[in-house]
Write an enzyme that holds these catalytic residues in place. Structure first.
Site, PDB file in Angstrom:
ATOM      1  N   LYS A   1       0.837  -1.208   0.000  1.00 12.10           N
ATOM      2  CA  LYS A   1       0.000   0.000   0.000  1.00 12.10           C
ATOM      3  C   LYS A   1       0.872   1.258   0.000  1.00 12.10           C
ATOM      4  O   LYS A   1       0.613   2.217  -0.728  1.00 12.10           O
ATOM      5  CB  LYS A   1      -0.946  -0.009   1.213  1.00 12.10           C
TER       6      LYS A   1
ATOM      7  N   GLN B   1      -5.294  -1.624   9.341  1.00 11.91           N
ATOM      8  CA  GLN B   1      -5.132  -2.944   8.723  1.00 11.91           C
ATOM      9  C   GLN B   1      -5.698  -4.033   9.626  1.00 11.91           C
ATOM     10  O   GLN B   1      -5.407  -4.089  10.817  1.00 11.91           O
ATOM     11  CB  GLN B   1      -3.633  -3.189   8.431  1.00 11.91           C
TER      12      GLN B   1
ATOM     13  N   ASP C   1     -11.654   2.434   3.586  1.00 13.20           N
ATOM     14  CA  ASP C   1     -12.000   1.016   3.490  1.00 13.20           C
ATOM     15  C   ASP C   1     -13.505   0.815   3.323  1.00 13.20           C
ATOM     16  O   ASP C   1     -13.940  -0.268   2.936  1.00 13.20           O
ATOM     17  CB  ASP C   1     -11.594   0.287   4.787  1.00 13.20           C
TER      18      ASP C   1
HETATM   19  N1  L34 Z   1      -8.420  -2.611   6.806  1.00 13.13           N
HETATM   20  N2  L34 Z   1      -7.618  -4.690   6.266  1.00 13.13           N
HETATM   21  C1  L34 Z   1      -8.135  -3.523   5.865  1.00 13.13           C
HETATM   22  N3  L34 Z   1      -8.376  -3.224   4.562  1.00 13.13           N
HETATM   23  C2  L34 Z   1      -8.094  -4.122   3.588  1.00 13.13           C
HETATM   24  O1  L34 Z   1      -8.401  -3.856   2.319  1.00 13.13           O
HETATM   25  C3  L34 Z   1      -7.531  -5.343   3.963  1.00 13.13           C
HETATM   26  N4  L34 Z   1      -7.143  -6.293   3.019  1.00 13.13           N
HETATM   27  C4  L34 Z   1      -7.287  -7.705   3.355  1.00 13.13           C
HETATM   28  C5  L34 Z   1      -6.650  -7.941   4.729  1.00 13.13           C
HETATM   29  N5  L34 Z   1      -6.874  -6.855   5.671  1.00 13.13           N
HETATM   30  C6  L34 Z   1      -7.319  -5.621   5.315  1.00 13.13           C
HETATM   31  C7  L34 Z   1      -6.053  -6.140   2.216  1.00 13.13           C
HETATM   32  O2  L34 Z   1      -5.496  -5.073   2.047  1.00 13.13           O
HETATM   33  C8  L34 Z   1      -6.518  -8.368   2.235  1.00 13.13           C
HETATM   34  N6  L34 Z   1      -5.704  -7.312   1.654  1.00 13.13           N
HETATM   35  C9  L34 Z   1      -4.679  -7.510   0.690  1.00 13.13           C
HETATM   36  C10 L34 Z   1      -3.930  -6.462   0.179  1.00 13.13           C
HETATM   37  C11 L34 Z   1      -2.912  -6.685  -0.746  1.00 13.13           C
HETATM   38  C12 L34 Z   1      -2.624  -7.952  -1.173  1.00 13.13           C
HETATM   39  C13 L34 Z   1      -3.370  -8.990  -0.680  1.00 13.13           C
HETATM   40  C14 L34 Z   1      -4.382  -8.779   0.252  1.00 13.13           C
HETATM   41  C15 L34 Z   1      -1.503  -8.179  -2.128  1.00 13.13           C
HETATM   42  O3  L34 Z   1      -0.714  -7.313  -2.379  1.00 13.13           O
HETATM   43  N7  L34 Z   1      -1.374  -9.402  -2.686  1.00 13.13           N
HETATM   44  C16 L34 Z   1      -0.344  -9.807  -3.611  1.00 13.13           C
HETATM   45  C17 L34 Z   1       0.614 -10.801  -2.990  1.00 13.13           C
HETATM   46  C18 L34 Z   1       1.166 -10.397  -1.686  1.00 13.13           C
HETATM   47  C19 L34 Z   1       2.070 -11.467  -1.070  1.00 13.13           C
HETATM   48  O4  L34 Z   1       3.122 -11.753  -1.652  1.00 13.13           O
HETATM   49  O5  L34 Z   1       1.708 -11.977  -0.003  1.00 13.13           O
HETATM   50  C20 L34 Z   1      -1.019 -10.512  -4.780  1.00 13.13           C
HETATM   51  O6  L34 Z   1      -0.454 -10.486  -5.875  1.00 13.13           O
HETATM   52  O7  L34 Z   1      -2.088 -11.085  -4.580  1.00 13.13           O
END
Ligand code: L34
Length: 287
Positions: free
Chosen positions: A52, A96, A119
């Protein structure tokens, strides 16, 4: 072989548009800023928060990070939110999730000024999503809607099945699909004959947090399959809630993990932050 809905690619496009918008906002003396609060030492949360912050830098959004150890008190977080609610340089506040177990998540979310709630988790914004007049759309469901657009499927009248009923994904997802005239079914751990339901889905969204939960035999040929799960396996590999190998042979379009829904969530957070900056500049955060 199904079409791969690359969130990485689509989010890249969206972010470059948002970068241009940010430059225009700044020329008009509107400076978007995002505060991210991270409590505890969940390694996955650390990765997501880093992503982020990186996106903010890419786009030109000012960001602040506040980290607390897992023994943080509720009052410490509430005091910080109170301060950020009043702070002019901050347009959006994100706590988060998950928070450490002893912290009352609802109490924390309720303390965020709804106008800075990027959010869209505050009850005021949840209510607005129900009635259909919303400023902020929760980031993951919003990102999924963008990916569905890429698949060229018409949501109107389509059978949309959402597996999972969380406040973050399942419930708002169902609402967004309904607003687009989908015929929506929400399934969960108590659903009987799940396969019978998922097999009828033209659009299948899976957000249950169980690795490889949905397999190819549960999918209607040609369906659009959206995999929200990110599960880290013992060998450190990331897998979704959908068994990709069997699913992609049946589906018409499918999101990969990683590189699917995750990057879209982040792009939508950036979009909401710009929106918050704009709204708050026009109306002020206290009106
Ligand atoms: N308050 N909490 C709040 N807001 C959110 O919108 C979230 N979420 C979920 C968990 N908690 C939260 C997220 O941000 C899930 N989430 C989230 C954000 C980014 C990624 C995955 C979940 C992400 O960048 N995923 C990458 C891989 C990351 C890795 O290597 O672990 C992807 O390509 O899917």
């Amino acid at each position: 072989m199904s079409k791969i809905l690359s969130g990485k690619e689509v989010s890249g496009r969206i972010k470059s548009e948002l970068k241009e918008q940010t430059e225009i906002l700044k020329k008009n003396n509107i400076f978007p800023g995002l505060a991210v609060i991270l409590a505890g030492d969940d390694p996955a949360s650390r990765v997501y928060v880093n992503n982020k912050k990186k996106a903010c830098e890419e786009i030109g959004i000012y960001s602040e990070e506040y980290t607390f150890s897992s023994d943080v008190t509720e009052d410490e977080i509430l005091d910080l939110i109170d301060e950020l609610n009043k702070k002019d340089s901050i347009s959006g506040i994100l706590v988060q999730l998950p928070l450490p177990k002893h912290i009352d998540e609802k109490k924390i979310i309720n303390s965020i000024n709804p106008k800075k709630d990027v959010d869209a988790f505050h009850p005021v914004n949840v209510g607005k999503i129900m009635t259909g007049n919303y400023d902020f759309v929760p980031c993951t469901p919003a990102g999924i809607m963008e990916l569905i657009k890429e698949s060229d499927i018409d949501i109107t009248g389509a059978n949309c099945v959402v597996v999972g009923r969380s406040n973050i994904v399942g419930k708002p997802m169902a609402m967004l699909l309904l607003h687009q005239n989908g015929t929506v079914t929400i399934c969960h751990s108590k659903t009987k004959e799940l396969k019978e339901v998922t097999k009828k889905a033209d659009i299948l969204v899976v957000a249950v947090g169980i690795p490889n939960f949905v397999t190819g035999d549960m999918i209607k040929p040609g369906a659009v399959v959206i995999d929200v799960g990110i599960n880290r396996m013992p060998d450190k590999k990331l897998v979704g809630d959908v068994e990709f190998e069997t699913a992609e042979k049946v589906a018409g379009a499918i999101t990969p993990v990683p590189g699917g829904v995750g990057p879209m969530t982040i792009a939508m957070l950036m979009k909401n932050t710009l929106k918050a900056a704009e709204i708050n500049a026009k109306k002020g955060v206290n009106r």
